[in-house]
Scaffold this motif. Structure first.
Motif, PDB file in Angstrom:
ATOM      1  N   GLU A  77     -25.210 -26.699 -37.415  1.00  0.00           N
ATOM      2  CA  GLU A  77     -25.988 -25.486 -37.689  1.00  0.00           C
ATOM      3  C   GLU A  77     -27.376 -25.512 -37.046  1.00  0.00           C
ATOM      4  O   GLU A  77     -28.073 -24.506 -37.029  1.00  0.00           O
ATOM      5  CB  GLU A  77     -26.098 -25.235 -39.196  1.00  0.00           C
ATOM      6  N   LYS A  78     -27.763 -26.648 -36.468  1.00  0.00           N
ATOM      7  CA  LYS A  78     -29.060 -26.776 -35.786  1.00  0.00           C
ATOM      8  C   LYS A  78     -28.922 -26.620 -34.275  1.00  0.00           C
ATOM      9  O   LYS A  78     -29.872 -26.824 -33.532  1.00  0.00           O
ATOM     10  CB  LYS A  78     -29.706 -28.128 -36.107  1.00  0.00           C
ATOM     11  N   ILE A  79     -27.725 -26.249 -33.809  1.00  0.00           N
ATOM     12  CA  ILE A  79     -27.485 -26.101 -32.374  1.00  0.00           C
ATOM     13  C   ILE A  79     -27.479 -24.620 -32.009  1.00  0.00           C
ATOM     14  O   ILE A  79     -26.656 -23.852 -32.500  1.00  0.00           O
ATOM     15  CB  ILE A  79     -26.163 -26.771 -31.956  1.00  0.00           C
ATOM     16  N   ARG A  80     -28.406 -24.228 -31.152  1.00  0.00           N
ATOM     17  CA  ARG A  80     -28.515 -22.843 -30.660  1.00  0.00           C
ATOM     18  C   ARG A  80     -27.855 -22.777 -29.294  1.00  0.00           C
ATOM     19  O   ARG A  80     -28.045 -23.662 -28.453  1.00  0.00           O
ATOM     20  CB  ARG A  80     -29.979 -22.420 -30.545  1.00  0.00           C
ATOM     21  N   LYS A  81     -27.077 -21.728 -29.067  1.00  0.00           N
ATOM     22  CA  LYS A  81     -26.331 -21.579 -27.812  1.00  0.00           C
ATOM     23  C   LYS A  81     -26.687 -20.238 -27.185  1.00  0.00           C
ATOM     24  O   LYS A  81     -26.619 -19.208 -27.847  1.00  0.00           O
ATOM     25  CB  LYS A  81     -24.833 -21.658 -28.086  1.00  0.00           C
ATOM     26  N   TYR A  82     -27.067 -20.278 -25.895  1.00  0.00           N
ATOM     27  CA  TYR A  82     -27.475 -19.061 -25.193  1.00  0.00           C
ATOM     28  C   TYR A  82     -26.733 -18.927 -23.877  1.00  0.00           C
ATOM     29  O   TYR A  82     -26.651 -19.874 -23.097  1.00  0.00           O
ATOM     30  CB  TYR A  82     -28.984 -19.076 -24.911  1.00  0.00           C
ATOM     31  N   GLY A  83     -26.203 -17.739 -23.636  1.00  0.00           N
ATOM     32  CA  GLY A  83     -25.567 -17.419 -22.365  1.00  0.00           C
ATOM     33  C   GLY A  83     -26.480 -16.511 -21.572  1.00  0.00           C
ATOM     34  O   GLY A  83     -26.978 -15.514 -22.100  1.00  0.00           O
ATOM     35  N   PHE A  84     -26.732 -16.862 -20.331  1.00  0.00           N
ATOM     36  CA  PHE A  84     -27.556 -16.069 -19.424  1.00  0.00           C
ATOM     37  C   PHE A  84     -26.634 -15.437 -18.381  1.00  0.00           C
ATOM     38  O   PHE A  84     -25.849 -16.145 -17.750  1.00  0.00           O
ATOM     39  CB  PHE A  84     -28.564 -16.945 -18.692  1.00  0.00           C
ATOM     40  N   ALA A  85     -26.742 -14.129 -18.212  1.00  0.00           N
ATOM     41  CA  ALA A  85     -25.927 -13.423 -17.227  1.00  0.00           C
ATOM     42  C   ALA A  85     -26.858 -12.811 -16.189  1.00  0.00           C
ATOM     43  O   ALA A  85     -27.863 -12.184 -16.540  1.00  0.00           O
ATOM     44  CB  ALA A  85     -25.108 -12.335 -17.902  1.00  0.00           C
ATOM     45  N   PHE A  86     -26.518 -12.987 -14.921  1.00  0.00           N
ATOM     46  CA  PHE A  86     -27.344 -12.482 -13.825  1.00  0.00           C
ATOM     47  C   PHE A  86     -26.558 -11.531 -12.933  1.00  0.00           C
ATOM     48  O   PHE A  86     -25.397 -11.773 -12.619  1.00  0.00           O
ATOM     49  CB  PHE A  86     -27.837 -13.653 -12.958  1.00  0.00           C
ATOM     50  N   ARG A  87     -27.241 -10.467 -12.518  1.00  0.00           N
ATOM     51  CA  ARG A  87     -26.713  -9.537 -11.506  1.00  0.00           C
ATOM     52  C   ARG A  87     -27.933  -9.120 -10.691  1.00  0.00           C
ATOM     53  O   ARG A  87     -28.754  -8.331 -11.147  1.00  0.00           O
ATOM     54  CB  ARG A  87     -26.052  -8.338 -12.152  1.00  0.00           C
ATOM     55  N   GLY A  88     -28.060  -9.699  -9.505  1.00  0.00           N
ATOM     56  CA  GLY A  88     -29.262  -9.428  -8.704  1.00  0.00           C
ATOM     57  C   GLY A  88     -30.496  -9.870  -9.478  1.00  0.00           C
ATOM     58  O   GLY A  88     -30.590 -10.993  -9.932  1.00  0.00           O
ATOM     59  N   LYS A  89     -31.422  -8.934  -9.687  1.00  0.00           N
ATOM     60  CA  LYS A  89     -32.654  -9.242 -10.427  1.00  0.00           C
ATOM     61  C   LYS A  89     -32.526  -8.962 -11.924  1.00  0.00           C
ATOM     62  O   LYS A  89     -33.460  -9.198 -12.677  1.00  0.00           O
ATOM     63  CB  LYS A  89     -33.817  -8.451  -9.855  1.00  0.00           C
ATOM     64  N   GLU A  90     -31.367  -8.468 -12.345  1.00  0.00           N
ATOM     65  CA  GLU A  90     -31.145  -8.194 -13.763  1.00  0.00           C
ATOM     66  C   GLU A  90     -30.661  -9.461 -14.467  1.00  0.00           C
ATOM     67  O   GLU A  90     -29.912 -10.251 -13.894  1.00  0.00           O
ATOM     68  CB  GLU A  90     -30.070  -7.129 -13.946  1.00  0.00           C
ATOM     69  N   VAL A  91     -31.075  -9.609 -15.710  1.00  0.00           N
ATOM     70  CA  VAL A  91     -30.621 -10.744 -16.519  1.00  0.00           C
ATOM     71  C   VAL A  91     -30.389 -10.260 -17.953  1.00  0.00           C
ATOM     72  O   VAL A  91     -31.120  -9.402 -18.453  1.00  0.00           O
ATOM     73  CB  VAL A  91     -31.620 -11.925 -16.494  1.00  0.00           C
ATOM     74  N   LEU A  92     -29.362 -10.783 -18.576  1.00  0.00           N
ATOM     75  CA  LEU A  92     -29.061 -10.493 -19.965  1.00  0.00           C
ATOM     76  C   LEU A  92     -28.863 -11.832 -20.653  1.00  0.00           C
ATOM     77  O   LEU A  92     -28.134 -12.700 -20.176  1.00  0.00           O
ATOM     78  CB  LEU A  92     -27.787  -9.647 -20.078  1.00  0.00           C
ATOM     79  N   ILE A  93     -29.532 -12.022 -21.778  1.00  0.00           N
ATOM     80  CA  ILE A  93     -29.459 -13.277 -22.531  1.00  0.00           C
ATOM     81  C   ILE A  93     -28.930 -12.991 -23.916  1.00  0.00           C
ATOM     82  O   ILE A  93     -29.376 -12.062 -24.587  1.00  0.00           O
ATOM     83  CB  ILE A  93     -30.857 -13.930 -22.641  1.00  0.00           C
ATOM     84  N   GLY A  94     -27.973 -13.780 -24.340  1.00  0.00           N
ATOM     85  CA  GLY A  94     -27.422 -13.584 -25.666  1.00  0.00           C
ATOM     86  C   GLY A  94     -27.000 -14.879 -26.293  1.00  0.00           C
ATOM     87  O   GLY A  94     -26.920 -15.901 -25.687  1.00  0.00           O
TER      88      GLY A  94
END
Length: 94
Positions: A77-94
């Protein structure tokens, strides 16, 4: 306080069934650990940047990157997981 004093930073190391992109392992087990996975959008298979972000998060789970942290005593429960998605200069983090 710098991150170096709080975390051990590693990248492209094997854990579970593959190699994660970046892991921040807490020096103090009371702190959260962080796993980061980076993906560039594959336009043929991922219509939205959200699809790419979800693929990054799925990879973290499927390949069980948290295995090395758990072996070192980090509670799940102390482990945080993040996915970074890139398209050109756009980025989405979740």
């Amino acid at each position: 306080m710098t991150l170096r004093k709080k975390y051990v930073l590693t990248s492209n190391r094997e854990s579970g069934f593959g190699s994660y992109d970046v892991m921040l392992e807490p020096r103090d087990l009371k702190d959260d650990a962080i796993i980061l996975e980076f993906k560039v959008q594959e336009a043929e298979t991922e219509k939205e940047l959200l699809d790419t972000m979800n693929a990054a998060l799925e990879q973290i789970e499927k390949k069980r990157y948290e295995t090395a942290l758990i072996a070192k005593g980090v509670r799940k429960e102390k482990i945080r997981k993040y996915g970074f998605a890139f398209r050109g200069k756009e980025v989405l983090i979740g």
